[in-house]
Design a protein around this motif. Structure first.
Motif, PDB file in Angstrom:
ATOM      1  N   VAL A   8      16.214  44.733  83.528  1.00  0.00           N
ATOM      2  CA  VAL A   8      14.909  45.883  83.077  1.00  0.00           C
ATOM      3  C   VAL A   8      13.966  43.440  84.069  1.00  0.00           C
ATOM      4  CG1 VAL A   8      14.458  46.497  81.197  1.00  0.00           C
ATOM      5  CG2 VAL A   8      15.157  44.052  80.865  1.00  0.00           C
ATOM      6  N   ASN A   9      12.748  43.647  84.175  1.00  0.00           N
ATOM      7  CA  ASN A   9      11.949  42.437  84.511  1.00  0.00           C
ATOM      8  C   ASN A   9      10.188  42.515  83.784  1.00  0.00           C
ATOM      9  OD1 ASN A   9       9.667  42.380  86.611  1.00  0.00           O
ATOM     10  ND2 ASN A   9      11.257  41.338  87.117  1.00  0.00           N
ATOM     11  N   ILE A  10       9.738  41.428  84.034  1.00  0.00           N
ATOM     12  CA  ILE A  10       8.299  41.795  83.671  1.00  0.00           C
ATOM     13  C   ILE A  10       7.852  41.132  84.611  1.00  0.00           C
ATOM     14  CG2 ILE A  10       6.784  40.706  82.391  1.00  0.00           C
ATOM     15  CD1 ILE A  10       8.922  40.982  80.086  1.00  0.00           C
ATOM     16  N   ARG A  11       6.440  41.527  85.164  1.00  0.00           N
ATOM     17  CA  ARG A  11       5.545  40.474  86.186  1.00  0.00           C
ATOM     18  C   ARG A  11       4.013  40.619  85.245  1.00  0.00           C
ATOM     19  NH1 ARG A  11       6.734  44.382  90.511  1.00  0.00           N
ATOM     20  NH2 ARG A  11       4.614  43.252  91.394  1.00  0.00           N
ATOM     21  N   VAL A  12       3.657  39.380  85.524  1.00  0.00           N
ATOM     22  CA  VAL A  12       2.731  38.965  85.406  1.00  0.00           C
ATOM     23  C   VAL A  12       1.292  38.804  86.432  1.00  0.00           C
ATOM     24  CG1 VAL A  12       0.878  37.683  83.521  1.00  0.00           C
ATOM     25  CG2 VAL A  12       3.730  37.934  83.578  1.00  0.00           C
ATOM     26  N   PHE A  13       0.203  39.866  86.089  1.00  0.00           N
ATOM     27  CA  PHE A  13      -0.844  39.792  87.319  1.00  0.00           C
ATOM     28  C   PHE A  13      -2.381  39.910  86.644  1.00  0.00           C
ATOM     29  CE2 PHE A  13       2.278  42.946  88.004  1.00  0.00           C
ATOM     30  CZ  PHE A  13       2.160  42.933  89.182  1.00  0.00           C
ATOM     31  N   LYS A  14      -3.229  38.549  87.236  1.00  0.00           N
ATOM     32  CA  LYS A  14      -3.896  38.079  87.398  1.00  0.00           C
ATOM     33  C   LYS A  14      -5.294  39.199  87.318  1.00  0.00           C
ATOM     34  CE  LYS A  14      -7.554  34.659  86.906  1.00  0.00           C
ATOM     35  NZ  LYS A  14      -8.308  34.777  85.321  1.00  0.00           N
ATOM     36  N   PRO A  48      -4.372  29.011  82.466  1.00  0.00           N
ATOM     37  CA  PRO A  48      -6.503  29.553  81.883  1.00  0.00           C
ATOM     38  C   PRO A  48      -6.909  30.369  81.070  1.00  0.00           C
ATOM     39  CG  PRO A  48      -6.330  29.962  84.456  1.00  0.00           C
ATOM     40  CD  PRO A  48      -5.071  29.336  83.954  1.00  0.00           C
ATOM     41  N   ALA A  49      -7.595  30.607  80.174  1.00  0.00           N
ATOM     42  CA  ALA A  49      -8.462  31.705  79.878  1.00  0.00           C
ATOM     43  C   ALA A  49      -8.639  32.886  80.612  1.00  0.00           C
ATOM     44  CB  ALA A  49      -9.562  31.512  79.100  1.00  0.00           C
ATOM     45  N   GLY A  50      -8.567  33.816  80.691  1.00  0.00           N
ATOM     46  CA  GLY A  50      -8.744  34.955  81.634  1.00  0.00           C
ATOM     47  C   GLY A  50      -8.421  36.445  80.972  1.00  0.00           C
ATOM     48  N   LYS A  51      -8.553  37.536  81.622  1.00  0.00           N
ATOM     49  CA  LYS A  51      -7.550  38.944  81.755  1.00  0.00           C
ATOM     50  C   LYS A  51      -6.175  38.841  82.733  1.00  0.00           C
ATOM     51  CE  LYS A  51     -12.139  41.470  80.083  1.00  0.00           C
ATOM     52  NZ  LYS A  51     -11.934  42.548  80.233  1.00  0.00           N
ATOM     53  N   TYR A  52      -5.393  39.167  81.797  1.00  0.00           N
ATOM     54  CA  TYR A  52      -4.280  39.752  82.789  1.00  0.00           C
ATOM     55  C   TYR A  52      -3.681  40.787  82.284  1.00  0.00           C
ATOM     56  CZ  TYR A  52      -4.237  34.505  83.127  1.00  0.00           C
ATOM     57  OH  TYR A  52      -5.111  33.367  83.377  1.00  0.00           O
ATOM     58  N   THR A  53      -2.169  41.366  83.073  1.00  0.00           N
ATOM     59  CA  THR A  53      -1.904  42.691  83.311  1.00  0.00           C
ATOM     60  C   THR A  53      -0.388  42.335  83.540  1.00  0.00           C
ATOM     61  OG1 THR A  53      -3.803  43.528  84.180  1.00  0.00           O
ATOM     62  CG2 THR A  53      -1.487  44.668  84.113  1.00  0.00           C
ATOM     63  N   VAL A  54       0.518  42.581  81.637  1.00  0.00           N
ATOM     64  CA  VAL A  54       1.595  42.501  82.106  1.00  0.00           C
ATOM     65  C   VAL A  54       2.643  44.457  82.419  1.00  0.00           C
ATOM     66  CG1 VAL A  54       3.571  41.255  80.776  1.00  0.00           C
ATOM     67  CG2 VAL A  54       1.594  40.231  80.004  1.00  0.00           C
ATOM     68  N   LEU A  55       3.379  43.739  82.897  1.00  0.00           N
ATOM     69  CA  LEU A  55       4.075  44.669  83.225  1.00  0.00           C
ATOM     70  C   LEU A  55       5.474  44.869  83.623  1.00  0.00           C
ATOM     71  CD1 LEU A  55       4.222  47.624  85.362  1.00  0.00           C
ATOM     72  CD2 LEU A  55       4.242  46.281  87.329  1.00  0.00           C
ATOM     73  N   ALA A  56       6.210  45.687  82.645  1.00  0.00           N
ATOM     74  CA  ALA A  56       7.363  45.660  82.134  1.00  0.00           C
ATOM     75  C   ALA A  56       8.129  46.530  82.512  1.00  0.00           C
ATOM     76  CB  ALA A  56       7.568  45.688  81.019  1.00  0.00           C
ATOM     77  N   SER A  57       9.202  46.873  83.243  1.00  0.00           N
ATOM     78  CA  SER A  57      10.090  47.585  84.782  1.00  0.00           C
ATOM     79  C   SER A  57      11.316  47.405  84.445  1.00  0.00           C
ATOM     80  CB  SER A  57       9.586  47.517  86.001  1.00  0.00           C
ATOM     81  OG  SER A  57       9.566  46.363  86.890  1.00  0.00           O
ATOM     82  N   THR A  58      12.564  48.719  84.998  1.00  0.00           N
ATOM     83  CA  THR A  58      13.517  48.634  85.128  1.00  0.00           C
ATOM     84  C   THR A  58      13.416  48.471  86.379  1.00  0.00           C
ATOM     85  OG1 THR A  58      12.916  51.331  84.616  1.00  0.00           O
ATOM     86  CG2 THR A  58      13.926  50.045  82.750  1.00  0.00           C
ATOM     87  N   PHE A  59      15.033  48.518  86.554  1.00  0.00           N
ATOM     88  CA  PHE A  59      15.713  48.247  87.664  1.00  0.00           C
ATOM     89  C   PHE A  59      15.624  49.736  88.717  1.00  0.00           C
ATOM     90  CE2 PHE A  59      19.128  47.794  91.009  1.00  0.00           C
ATOM     91  CZ  PHE A  59      17.994  47.210  92.964  1.00  0.00           C
ATOM     92  N   GLU A  60      16.215  50.796  87.731  1.00  0.00           N
ATOM     93  CA  GLU A  60      16.657  52.048  88.134  1.00  0.00           C
ATOM     94  C   GLU A  60      15.664  53.140  88.284  1.00  0.00           C
ATOM     95  OE1 GLU A  60      19.001  53.728  90.560  1.00  0.00           O
ATOM     96  OE2 GLU A  60      20.518  51.365  90.310  1.00  0.00           O
ATOM     97  N   GLN A  63      14.519  55.151  84.303  1.00  0.00           N
ATOM     98  CA  GLN A  63      15.351  54.508  83.167  1.00  0.00           C
ATOM     99  C   GLN A  63      13.804  54.584  81.356  1.00  0.00           C
ATOM    100  OE1 GLN A  63      16.935  51.544  84.329  1.00  0.00           O
ATOM    101  NE2 GLN A  63      19.306  52.221  84.186  1.00  0.00           N
ATOM    102  N   GLU A  64      14.165  54.847  80.840  1.00  0.00           N
ATOM    103  CA  GLU A  64      13.324  55.192  79.135  1.00  0.00           C
ATOM    104  C   GLU A  64      13.761  54.564  78.331  1.00  0.00           C
ATOM    105  OE1 GLU A  64       9.938  58.123  79.633  1.00  0.00           O
ATOM    106  OE2 GLU A  64       9.563  58.126  81.482  1.00  0.00           O
ATOM    107  N   GLY A  65      12.656  53.904  78.008  1.00  0.00           N
ATOM    108  CA  GLY A  65      13.418  53.694  76.325  1.00  0.00           C
ATOM    109  C   GLY A  65      12.138  52.907  76.349  1.00  0.00           C
ATOM    110  N   PRO A  66      12.478  52.452  74.582  1.00  0.00           N
ATOM    111  CA  PRO A  66      11.356  51.674  74.006  1.00  0.00           C
ATOM    112  C   PRO A  66      11.281  49.867  74.726  1.00  0.00           C
ATOM    113  CG  PRO A  66      13.167  51.576  72.279  1.00  0.00           C
ATOM    114  CD  PRO A  66      13.384  52.397  73.594  1.00  0.00           C
ATOM    115  N   ILE A  67       9.921  49.579  74.366  1.00  0.00           N
ATOM    116  CA  ILE A  67       9.422  48.124  74.897  1.00  0.00           C
ATOM    117  C   ILE A  67       9.269  47.166  73.653  1.00  0.00           C
ATOM    118  CG2 ILE A  67       8.781  46.952  77.111  1.00  0.00           C
ATOM    119  CD1 ILE A  67      10.328  48.227  78.023  1.00  0.00           C
ATOM    120  N   TYR A  68       9.741  45.548  73.972  1.00  0.00           N
ATOM    121  CA  TYR A  68       9.783  44.982  72.739  1.00  0.00           C
ATOM    122  C   TYR A  68       9.212  44.119  73.806  1.00  0.00           C
ATOM    123  CZ  TYR A  68      12.401  48.371  69.762  1.00  0.00           C
ATOM    124  OH  TYR A  68      13.012  49.837  69.586  1.00  0.00           O
TER     125      TYR A  68
END
Length: 83
Positions: A8-14, A48-60, A63-68
């Motif tokens: 798994v990987n997490i990416r944060v976007f402005k 800084p204060a603002g809105k962000y999007t956090v994206l969790a993804s799997t390499f393959e 693949q699906e499962g619960p995200i904590y």
């Protein structure tokens, strides 16, 4: 294979609610780095204060499962699920 072994990987976007424009990597501000089995994290200081999007993804794909997800901040904040 169980979901706990998915890489798994997490990416944060402005920007909030930018799930449809994530291909624009210019808005990416942080990543957990390489995909890791079962666990990853992103730590950011002085965000800084603002809105962000956090994206969790799997390499393959497929693949699906619960995200904590756990988020901590010294100020009040709100999390909204986009799915």
């Amino acid at each position: 294979m169980t979901y706990k072994t998915f890489s798994v990987n997490i990416r944060v976007f402005k920007g909030g609610n930018c799930i449809n424009s994530l291909l624009d990597l210019k808005t990416e501000i942080a990543s957990s780095g390489d995909y890791r089995p079962g666990f990853c994290y992103v730590e950011m200081d002085n965000l800084p204060a603002g809105k962000y999007t956090v994206l969790a993804s799997t390499f393959e794909p497929g693949q699906e499962g619960p995200i904590y997800m756990q988020a901590e901040c010294t100020n009040d904040f709100r999390i909204v699920s986009l799915i």
